[in-house]
Design an enzyme around this catalytic site. Structure first.
Site, PDB file in Angstrom:
ATOM      1  N   SER A 138       0.846  -1.190   0.000  1.00 29.03           N
ATOM      2  CA  SER A 138       0.000   0.000   0.000  1.00 29.03           C
ATOM      3  C   SER A 138       0.875   1.232   0.000  1.00 29.03           C
ATOM      4  CB  SER A 138      -0.895   0.003   1.251  1.00 29.03           C
ATOM      5  OG  SER A 138      -1.443   1.283   1.510  1.00 29.03           O
ATOM      6  N   TYR A 151      -2.173  -1.003  10.162  1.00 28.50           N
ATOM      7  CA  TYR A 151      -2.345  -1.347   8.744  1.00 28.50           C
ATOM      8  C   TYR A 151      -1.087  -0.976   7.968  1.00 28.50           C
ATOM      9  CZ  TYR A 151      -4.215  -1.189   3.988  1.00 28.50           C
ATOM     10  OH  TYR A 151      -4.418  -1.378   2.641  1.00 28.50           O
TER      11      TYR A 151
END
Length: 261
Positions: A138, A151
């Protein structure tokens, strides 16, 4: 079966589904695996029984992942051209306000799941000439994202794992890459978008199909050009480049401003 084959975790929706559709349209045999068994079975029916194999899979269960990959390898004619570690979950909120169990769940799925998938796939990738391991990271792994601390940490882990394995597995003829998109228009992002202050600044310009296109290009990239990190869209590529060229204090400041902290 002489067709190339790709195993996809988290294939029921979003990027996993779009990737399955793209590769199936190109004539590949696709493995569709997800906790949402109904979703992958429906997708397999849509793609055609001769193009897909589907099943329920919890990526945090290493033994289950190994069994699923092995079964798919046999169903695909004893080949595994691409292992795509895509399954992931999200969480938003200040680190100290979220239950500890939620942090652990994110780590179990987003990082342990990638470890499990990569480990299970290795012997089958090694037997398939020109094979690739692709994992979802990401853009939050460019600089740790406030409000997405655990995350982002898992995505840093995926990025580091990809870098290490890209060197280790080169001797086995396996290319290793990760994909680092900014906000993608998927159900997972839409679920949290009201809490993602950075999205209001950066916008949401990518679709799942855009990311699937990047994965397709990564898999077909010339092997002599050892490219590990792939940033879908110019915005993500520019942010990654700016982070490399800017001093640490500037990267921290811009991340703080963009995230609204």
């Amino acid at each position: 079966m002489s067709r190339q084959a790709i195993f996809i975790t988290g294939a029921a929706a979003g990027i996993g589904r779009a990737t399955a559709e793209r590769f199936a349209a190109e004539g590949w045999f696709v493995g569709l695996y997800d906790l949402n068994e109904a979703g992958v079975r429906e997708l397999a029916q849509q793609l055609g029984a001769d193009r897909a194999r589907a099943g329920r899979l919890d990526v945090t269960d290493g033994a289950a992942v190994a069994r699923a990959v092995g079964e798919f390898f046999e169903a695909a004619g004893r080949r595994l051209d691409v292992m795509f570690n895509n399954a992931g979950i999200g969480q938003t909120g200040d680190f100290h306000t979220l239950p500890l169990a939620q942090h652990h769940a994110v780590i179990e799925v987003n990082f342990k799941g990638v470890i499990n998938g990569s480990y299970a796939a290795f012997p089958f990738l090694r037997q398939t000439p020109g094979a690739c391991l692709v994992s979802m990271s990401s853009a939050s792994a460019i600089y740790g994202a406030p409000g997405l601390a655990s995350y982002a940490a898992t995505k840093f882990g995926v990025k580091g794992l990809s870098e290490a394995l890209s060197i280790e597995w080169q001797q086995h003829g396996i290319a290793v890459m990760d994909v680092l998109p900014l906000f993608v228009d998927t159900d997972m992002v839409r679920k949290f978008e009201s809490q993602l202050k950075a999205k209001d600044v950066l916008g949401m310009h990518l679709t799942a199909a855009d990311v699937a296109g990047t994965i397709w290009r990564a898999v077909h990239w010339p092997r002599w050009w050892k490219r590990v990190h792939w940033y879908p869209g110019l915005q993500g590529w520019f942010l990654a480049l700016a982070q490399k060229l800017s001093p640490a204090w500037f990267n921290r400041l811009t991340t703080k401003i963009i995230s609204g902290y």
